[in-house]
Design a protein around this motif. Structure first.
Motif, PDB file in Angstrom:
ATOM      1  N   LEU A 162       0.808  -1.212   0.000  1.00 32.60           N
ATOM      2  CA  LEU A 162       0.000   0.000   0.000  1.00 32.60           C
ATOM      3  C   LEU A 162       0.847   1.270   0.000  1.00 32.60           C
ATOM      4  N   ASN A 163       0.406   2.210  -0.810  1.00 31.60           N
ATOM      5  CA  ASN A 163       0.987   3.542  -0.865  1.00 31.60           C
ATOM      6  C   ASN A 163       0.488   4.363   0.331  1.00 31.60           C
ATOM      7  N   LYS A 164       1.026   5.535   0.520  1.00 31.07           N
ATOM      8  CA  LYS A 164       0.497   6.442   1.525  1.00 31.07           C
ATOM      9  C   LYS A 164      -0.968   6.723   1.204  1.00 31.07           C
ATOM     10  N   ASN A 165      -1.820   6.647   2.214  1.00 31.78           N
ATOM     11  CA  ASN A 165      -3.276   6.786   2.088  1.00 31.78           C
ATOM     12  C   ASN A 165      -3.927   5.590   1.378  1.00 31.78           C
ATOM     13  N   GLY A 166      -3.129   4.564   1.052  1.00 29.27           N
ATOM     14  CA  GLY A 166      -3.692   3.392   0.392  1.00 29.27           C
ATOM     15  C   GLY A 166      -4.610   2.609   1.305  1.00 29.27           C
ATOM     16  N   GLN A 167      -5.532   1.842   0.695  1.00 30.59           N
ATOM     17  CA  GLN A 167      -6.515   1.071   1.449  1.00 30.59           C
ATOM     18  C   GLN A 167      -6.581  -0.352   0.895  1.00 30.59           C
ATOM     19  N   LEU A 168      -6.611  -1.331   1.810  1.00 26.78           N
ATOM     20  CA  LEU A 168      -6.804  -2.739   1.453  1.00 26.78           C
ATOM     21  C   LEU A 168      -8.182  -3.149   1.937  1.00 26.78           C
ATOM     22  N   LEU A 169      -9.024  -3.599   1.009  1.00 27.51           N
ATOM     23  CA  LEU A 169     -10.402  -3.980   1.327  1.00 27.51           C
ATOM     24  C   LEU A 169     -10.547  -5.494   1.246  1.00 27.51           C
ATOM     25  N   ILE A 170     -10.944  -6.105   2.351  1.00 26.11           N
ATOM     26  CA  ILE A 170     -11.146  -7.550   2.427  1.00 26.11           C
ATOM     27  C   ILE A 170     -12.631  -7.820   2.659  1.00 26.11           C
ATOM     28  N   THR A 171     -13.208  -8.710   1.860  1.00 32.09           N
ATOM     29  CA  THR A 171     -14.592  -9.118   2.066  1.00 32.09           C
ATOM     30  C   THR A 171     -14.618 -10.617   2.293  1.00 32.09           C
ATOM     31  N   LEU A 172     -15.293 -11.035   3.356  1.00 32.19           N
ATOM     32  CA  LEU A 172     -15.367 -12.442   3.709  1.00 32.19           C
ATOM     33  C   LEU A 172     -16.674 -12.667   4.462  1.00 32.19           C
ATOM     34  N   ILE A 173     -17.073 -13.913   4.548  1.00 34.31           N
ATOM     35  CA  ILE A 173     -18.274 -14.212   5.312  1.00 34.31           C
ATOM     36  C   ILE A 173     -18.053 -13.802   6.769  1.00 34.31           C
ATOM     37  N   SER A 174     -19.081 -13.234   7.374  1.00 27.56           N
ATOM     38  CA  SER A 174     -18.974 -12.770   8.753  1.00 27.56           C
ATOM     39  C   SER A 174     -18.821 -13.947   9.709  1.00 27.56           C
ATOM     40  N   GLY A 175     -18.036 -13.746  10.748  1.00 24.92           N
ATOM     41  CA  GLY A 175     -17.890 -14.781  11.766  1.00 24.92           C
ATOM     42  C   GLY A 175     -19.186 -15.053  12.502  1.00 24.92           C
ATOM     43  N   LYS A 176     -20.159 -14.151  12.369  1.00 30.35           N
ATOM     44  CA  LYS A 176     -21.458 -14.317  13.024  1.00 30.35           C
ATOM     45  C   LYS A 176     -22.498 -14.991  12.116  1.00 30.35           C
ATOM     46  N   ALA A 177     -22.125 -15.261  10.867  1.00 32.19           N
ATOM     47  CA  ALA A 177     -23.083 -15.830   9.908  1.00 32.19           C
ATOM     48  C   ALA A 177     -23.478 -17.247  10.310  1.00 32.19           C
ATOM     49  N   ASP A 178     -24.766 -17.559  10.128  1.00 34.72           N
ATOM     50  CA  ASP A 178     -25.264 -18.886  10.484  1.00 34.72           C
ATOM     51  C   ASP A 178     -24.573 -19.990   9.690  1.00 34.72           C
ATOM     52  N   LEU A 179     -24.200 -19.702   8.449  1.00 34.50           N
ATOM     53  CA  LEU A 179     -23.569 -20.725   7.609  1.00 34.50           C
ATOM     54  C   LEU A 179     -22.263 -21.220   8.232  1.00 34.50           C
ATOM     55  N   ILE A 180     -21.530 -20.324   8.881  1.00 35.55           N
ATOM     56  CA  ILE A 180     -20.270 -20.711   9.528  1.00 35.55           C
ATOM     57  C   ILE A 180     -20.536 -21.710  10.651  1.00 35.55           C
ATOM     58  N   LYS A 181     -21.648 -21.530  11.354  1.00 41.07           N
ATOM     59  CA  LYS A 181     -21.997 -22.464  12.430  1.00 41.07           C
ATOM     60  C   LYS A 181     -22.189 -23.872  11.863  1.00 41.07           C
ATOM     61  N   MET A 182     -22.885 -23.972  10.739  1.00 43.50           N
ATOM     62  CA  MET A 182     -23.115 -25.283  10.140  1.00 43.50           C
ATOM     63  C   MET A 182     -21.810 -25.906   9.659  1.00 43.50           C
ATOM     64  N   ARG A 183     -20.993 -25.126   8.958  1.00 40.83           N
ATOM     65  CA  ARG A 183     -19.727 -25.660   8.443  1.00 40.83           C
ATOM     66  C   ARG A 183     -18.802 -26.091   9.568  1.00 40.83           C
ATOM     67  N   ASN A 184     -18.770 -25.317  10.660  1.00 45.01           N
ATOM     68  CA  ASN A 184     -17.916 -25.686  11.782  1.00 45.01           C
ATOM     69  C   ASN A 184     -18.433 -26.933  12.491  1.00 45.01           C
ATOM     70  N   THR A 185     -19.745 -27.051  12.592  1.00 44.07           N
ATOM     71  CA  THR A 185     -20.337 -28.217  13.246  1.00 44.07           C
ATOM     72  C   THR A 185     -19.995 -29.508  12.511  1.00 44.07           C
ATOM     73  N   TYR A 186     -19.982 -29.455  11.177  1.00 41.94           N
ATOM     74  CA  TYR A 186     -19.773 -30.655  10.369  1.00 41.94           C
ATOM     75  C   TYR A 186     -18.446 -30.632   9.606  1.00 41.94           C
ATOM     76  N   SER A 187     -17.500 -29.815  10.043  1.00 42.11           N
ATOM     77  CA  SER A 187     -16.271 -29.634   9.262  1.00 42.11           C
ATOM     78  C   SER A 187     -15.505 -30.942   9.058  1.00 42.11           C
ATOM     79  N   LYS A 188     -15.412 -31.770  10.098  1.00 41.03           N
ATOM     80  CA  LYS A 188     -14.667 -33.022   9.952  1.00 41.03           C
ATOM     81  C   LYS A 188     -15.352 -33.972   8.980  1.00 41.03           C
TER      82      LYS A 188
END
Length: 292
Positions: A162-188
């Motif tokens: 990043l340059n001076k005043n540069g910005q890095l934007l990351i988009t990802l599923i929220s840690g609070k999303a219900d889908l994450i609960k399902m994937r974590n429950t059945y991850s193995k």
């Protein structure tokens, strides 16, 4: 013996079909448009700061629709601005579609496109091999960090560009999303631990390093009604995408399939409204600035 399951991403053609089907049944496109309309102008205002040329890096830009929407918004506010846009996309079909979109879209004369058919890690290796020194004003990673080997390393590398005043934007599923609960429950059982990442993981890394950031929640609702219609093609594609398992309905054991379907239908996870079954797959935007 149970059928061997494969990660959905191992079949890029099937992955894209499932992803487009997912978009069809979710509010994600509208939510991203809301981001471009309401949040993106403020992010760009911090970056532009009197500049007439911007260096942009799109990491995992896909077929480019979102990139061009952002450039359209940028051009509308800063009509004299020119852009040097570095596109990083490993999927050849996606990159081909992006190039086609550019060729068919008028008003892009002020943007120079540099095409890189490679993964984020390959770009980093190439950069270090060539001893690159060019800095970026804006770097975006939309839904990319599920697929990199070391998210912390990837974030650190691109933040270092990043340059001076540069910005890095990351988009990802929220840690609070219900889908994450399902994937974590059945991850193995699903065998998809590596794609269960969320902004919760990214926040933990950033907080541990004392890195400051801004974050914005993007609500996203997904209609999974067809998942409960036996043999429905769109429902099966949705199940592939939700579980990140290739041909989930055909390869999962009856016990695993029943467990996942029951989880998706439980009141703590989904809402039934007007004959539809809806789940929350909220996203979060995290914005980082230049390392100090």
């Amino acid at each position: 013996m149970e059928t061997q399951r494969r990660n959905l991403i191992s079949d890029s053609s099937r992955y894209l079909k499932c992803y487009h089907n997912y978009l069809k049944h979710s509010t994600e496109i509208q939510r991203m448009q809301d981001f471009i309309d309401n949040l993106f102008p403020d992010i760009m205002a911090k970056i532009v700061n009197g500049k007439l040329n911007l260096n942009v890096i799109g990491v995992g830009s896909g077929s480019g629709e979102l990139d061009l929407q952002m450039f359209s918004a940028l051009h509308h506010k800063y009509p004299e601005m020119t852009v040097d846009n570095e596109v990083i996309e490993p999927n050849p079909q996606q990159l081909h579609d992006y190039k086609d979109l550019v060729s068919q879209t008028p008003g892009l004369d002020s943007i120079k496109f540099n095409w890189n058919e490679m993964k984020a890690e390959d770009f980093e290796e190439q950069w270090e091999r060539k001893k690159g020194t060019k800095k970026a004003d804006f770097i975006h990673m939309f839904q990319v960090l599920y697929f990199v080997k070391d998210p912390a390393s990837t974030i650190s590398f691109f933040q270092s560009l990043l340059n001076k005043n540069g910005q890095l934007l990351i988009t990802l599923i929220s840690g609070k999303a219900d889908l994450i609960k399902m994937r974590n429950t059945y991850s193995k059982q699903l065998g998809t631990t590596e794609v269960n990442r969320s902004t919760g993981d990214i926040r933990c890394f950033l907080d541990s390093k004392g890195v400051s950031y801004r974050s914005y929640e993007l609500p996203n609702e997904v209609d999974i009604t067809k998942c409960f219609i036996e043999g429905d093609e769109e429902g099966e594609m949705m199940m592939d995408f939700l579980t990140q398992v290739l041909d989930f309905s055909k390869t999962a054991s009856p016990e695993l399939k029943a467990g996942v379907m029951e989880f998706l239908r439980c009141p703590e996870f989904s809402v039934e409204s007007n004959g539809k079954v809806l789940i929350n797959v909220n996203y979060e935007l995290i914005v980082l600035e230049q390392l100090t």
